[in-house]
Scaffold this motif. Structure first.
Motif, PDB file in Angstrom:
ATOM      1  N   SER A 111       0.840  -1.196   0.000  1.00 28.90           N
ATOM      2  CA  SER A 111       0.000   0.000   0.000  1.00 28.90           C
ATOM      3  C   SER A 111       0.875   1.245   0.000  1.00 28.90           C
ATOM      4  N   LEU A 112       0.363   2.319  -0.575  1.00 30.02           N
ATOM      5  CA  LEU A 112       1.033   3.611  -0.496  1.00 30.02           C
ATOM      6  C   LEU A 112       1.065   4.126   0.943  1.00 30.02           C
ATOM      7  N   PHE A 113       0.060   3.729   1.721  1.00 30.21           N
ATOM      8  CA  PHE A 113      -0.042   4.184   3.106  1.00 30.21           C
ATOM      9  C   PHE A 113       0.825   3.288   3.990  1.00 30.21           C
ATOM     10  N   ARG A 114       1.782   3.904   4.659  1.00 33.09           N
ATOM     11  CA  ARG A 114       2.719   3.117   5.451  1.00 33.09           C
ATOM     12  C   ARG A 114       2.958   3.781   6.804  1.00 33.09           C
ATOM     13  N   LEU A 115       3.406   2.977   7.752  1.00 30.14           N
ATOM     14  CA  LEU A 115       3.799   3.461   9.068  1.00 30.14           C
ATOM     15  C   LEU A 115       5.251   3.080   9.319  1.00 30.14           C
ATOM     16  N   THR A 116       6.020   4.019   9.880  1.00 33.25           N
ATOM     17  CA  THR A 116       7.401   3.705  10.232  1.00 33.25           C
ATOM     18  C   THR A 116       7.450   2.517  11.185  1.00 33.25           C
ATOM     19  N   ASP A 117       6.567   2.545  12.169  1.00 33.04           N
ATOM     20  CA  ASP A 117       6.389   1.426  13.096  1.00 33.04           C
ATOM     21  C   ASP A 117       4.928   0.997  13.012  1.00 33.04           C
ATOM     22  N   ARG A 175     -16.293   2.256  13.042  1.00 32.66           N
ATOM     23  CA  ARG A 175     -15.587   3.499  12.735  1.00 32.66           C
ATOM     24  C   ARG A 175     -14.389   3.715  13.654  1.00 32.66           C
ATOM     25  N   LYS A 176     -14.425   3.138  14.852  1.00 30.68           N
ATOM     26  CA  LYS A 176     -13.368   3.412  15.829  1.00 30.68           C
ATOM     27  C   LYS A 176     -11.999   2.966  15.327  1.00 30.68           C
ATOM     28  N   TRP A 177     -11.928   1.776  14.739  1.00 28.68           N
ATOM     29  CA  TRP A 177     -10.613   1.304  14.291  1.00 28.68           C
ATOM     30  C   TRP A 177     -10.175   2.001  13.014  1.00 28.68           C
ATOM     31  N   ILE A 178     -11.113   2.374  12.158  1.00 22.46           N
ATOM     32  CA  ILE A 178     -10.752   3.054  10.914  1.00 22.46           C
ATOM     33  C   ILE A 178     -10.281   4.472  11.196  1.00 22.46           C
ATOM     34  N   ASP A 179     -11.005   5.212  12.023  1.00 28.25           N
ATOM     35  CA  ASP A 179     -10.593   6.571  12.368  1.00 28.25           C
ATOM     36  C   ASP A 179      -9.240   6.576  13.069  1.00 28.25           C
ATOM     37  N   ALA A 180      -9.006   5.580  13.927  1.00 28.44           N
ATOM     38  CA  ALA A 180      -7.713   5.484  14.609  1.00 28.44           C
ATOM     39  C   ALA A 180      -6.583   5.218  13.622  1.00 28.44           C
ATOM     40  N   LEU A 181      -6.855   4.445  12.571  1.00 29.04           N
ATOM     41  CA  LEU A 181      -5.840   4.165  11.559  1.00 29.04           C
ATOM     42  C   LEU A 181      -5.520   5.429  10.763  1.00 29.04           C
ATOM     43  N   TYR A 182      -6.541   6.174  10.363  1.00 29.69           N
ATOM     44  CA  TYR A 182      -6.294   7.445   9.673  1.00 29.69           C
ATOM     45  C   TYR A 182      -5.438   8.365  10.543  1.00 29.69           C
ATOM     46  N   LYS A 183      -5.757   8.424  11.820  1.00 25.93           N
ATOM     47  CA  LYS A 183      -5.010   9.280  12.749  1.00 25.93           C
ATOM     48  C   LYS A 183      -3.561   8.824  12.857  1.00 25.93           C
ATOM     49  N   ALA A 184      -3.341   7.506  12.926  1.00 27.87           N
ATOM     50  CA  ALA A 184      -1.981   6.982  13.010  1.00 27.87           C
ATOM     51  C   ALA A 184      -1.198   7.292  11.741  1.00 27.87           C
ATOM     52  N   TRP A 185      -1.832   7.190  10.585  1.00 27.98           N
ATOM     53  CA  TRP A 185      -1.154   7.528   9.334  1.00 27.98           C
ATOM     54  C   TRP A 185      -0.677   8.979   9.351  1.00 27.98           C
ATOM     55  N   ARG A 186      -1.547   9.869   9.794  1.00 27.95           N
ATOM     56  CA  ARG A 186      -1.183  11.291   9.805  1.00 27.95           C
ATOM     57  C   ARG A 186      -0.149  11.626  10.871  1.00 27.95           C
ATOM     58  N   ALA A 187      -0.167  10.894  11.967  1.00 28.19           N
ATOM     59  CA  ALA A 187       0.692  11.224  13.102  1.00 28.19           C
ATOM     60  C   ALA A 187       2.092  10.628  12.997  1.00 28.19           C
ATOM     61  N   ASP A 188       2.351   9.796  12.010  1.00 23.89           N
ATOM     62  CA  ASP A 188       3.660   9.156  11.891  1.00 23.89           C
ATOM     63  C   ASP A 188       4.758  10.227  11.759  1.00 23.89           C
ATOM     64  N   GLU A 189       5.788  10.110  12.577  1.00 22.79           N
ATOM     65  CA  GLU A 189       6.822  11.145  12.621  1.00 22.79           C
ATOM     66  C   GLU A 189       7.553  11.304  11.295  1.00 22.79           C
ATOM     67  N   GLN A 190       7.796  10.215  10.601  1.00 24.64           N
ATOM     68  CA  GLN A 190       8.550  10.280   9.352  1.00 24.64           C
ATOM     69  C   GLN A 190       7.665  10.344   8.116  1.00 24.64           C
ATOM     70  N   LEU A 191       6.540   9.629   8.144  1.00 25.96           N
ATOM     71  CA  LEU A 191       5.702   9.491   6.951  1.00 25.96           C
ATOM     72  C   LEU A 191       4.367  10.223   7.058  1.00 25.96           C
TER      73      LEU A 191
END
Length: 334
Positions: A63-69, A260-276
């Protein structure tokens, strides 16, 4: 001879597993954390997939969407097998109770004609959309990277089967206890102009190779449809003398709020990633806007048919919700 009973406390040498200790310290952890952290296979693979030899069989570039961790994301519901099964068993038992009440009181037979047509032509056929959603989320569970992400997707895939069963049971009840109406519902799904946009988009999303993009597309459709069917129409049913519709829709609405709880949390984690995070935010805006546009195109004929049957401002509702979802995906929301 008398014996005195004494309690001896044996302190454990360690409180949790090494992977948990490295992240959270040597302290007791929840079963959710112990069962999921650092479970994702990362090395010592036997072969690369023959259909995509440029990647490993488990690879974070599916996926284009990635997390450093990947484990910076956690399901806020903390679901693992036992609490998940318990929660869903309660959900379906509650629906069975509502359906039994509906049947005992003959509420489906007393629905106004337009509302009965909405259920028959439009709502019950969405069991096939739910089935498509299961396949989409199964793809995410297979190709996602990080067990916290893939487990949430897998549970949501199971949920879509349950949602299809809820709609099927409503259709059987509406058909007087036979499955005849389900056959009609399939014909509506395959043939009706009002449903072809949704069917086309569902099939295209099933074969989307990027699981993150596929999730955004499914979520966009869900947000428009669930808001229309299980909030807006629920409100209208209260004043239109269609209590059976409200009793059915409450269960779908409660599931959607939980999902919605797990999906919204995933969007938030994508945006909050320090590097990505910046990259992910830009991708969310780009692909999120596109997903909403495609969802709106597919859902509008569906909503227009509802307005033809019962005239409740369905198209206006869908347009308003689409604007809200677009705003939520905008990069400046990061």
């Amino acid at each position: 001879m008398q014996y005195e009973l004494k309690t001896q406390v044996i302190e454990p040498q360690r409180s949790t597993f090494t992977a948990i200790e490295k992240r959270y310290g040597d302290k007791p952890a929840s079963r959710y954390l112990e069962g999921i952290i650092d479970v994702q296979p990362k090395e010592n693979f036997h072969y690369r997939p023959t259909w995509d030899p440029q990647r490993e069989i488990y690879d974070d570039t599916f996926s284009l969407f990635r997390l450093t961790d990947p484990y910076s994301y956690l399901d806020p519901r903390q679901y693992y097998y036992a609490p998940y099964v318990t929660a869903r068993a309660g959900h379906h038992e509650a629906f069975a109770t509502s359906l039994s009440y509906i049947e005992d009181r003959g509420l489906l037979e007393r629905l106004p004609d337009g509302w009965k047509s909405v259920l028959t032509e439009l709502v019950v056929p969405l069991r096939h959309l739910e089935s498509g959603g299961q396949l989409i989320l199964c793809g995410m569970a297979r190709f996602g990277f990080g067990a916290t992400i893939t487990q949430a997707a897998a549970y949501s895939a199971f949920d879509r089967v349950g949602n299809a069963q809820v709609l099927s049971r409503a259709g059987i009840a509406l058909g007087g206890g036979t499955a005849d109406l389900l056959g009609e519902a399939k014909e509506h799904w395959m043939e009706d102009a009002s449903l072809q946009g949704l069917r086309k988009l569902t099939e295209e999303t099933i074969v989307e190779s990027d699981w993150g993009v596929a999730l955004l597309q499914l979520d966009a459709v869900d947000q428009l449809l669930y808001d229309l069917l299980y909030r807006h129409l629920d409100d209208e049913a209260v004043v239109a003398g269609a209590p059976a519709y409200s009793l059915i829709s409450q269960h779908m609405a409660s599931w959607f709020a939980d999902n919605r709880k797990w999906i919204d949390a995933l969007y938030k984690a994508w945006r909050a990633d320090e590097q990505l995070g910046d990259t992910n935010a830009a991708l969310l805006e780009e692909h999120g806007q596109r997903a909403v546009d495609r969802a709106l195109e597919a859902v509008t004929p569906f909503a227009a048919r509802i307005d033809e049957l019962i005239g409740v401002g369905a198209v206006d509702c869908v347009n308003a919700k689409a604007a809200e979802v677009r705003s939520a995906h905008a990069a400046e929301q990061a």
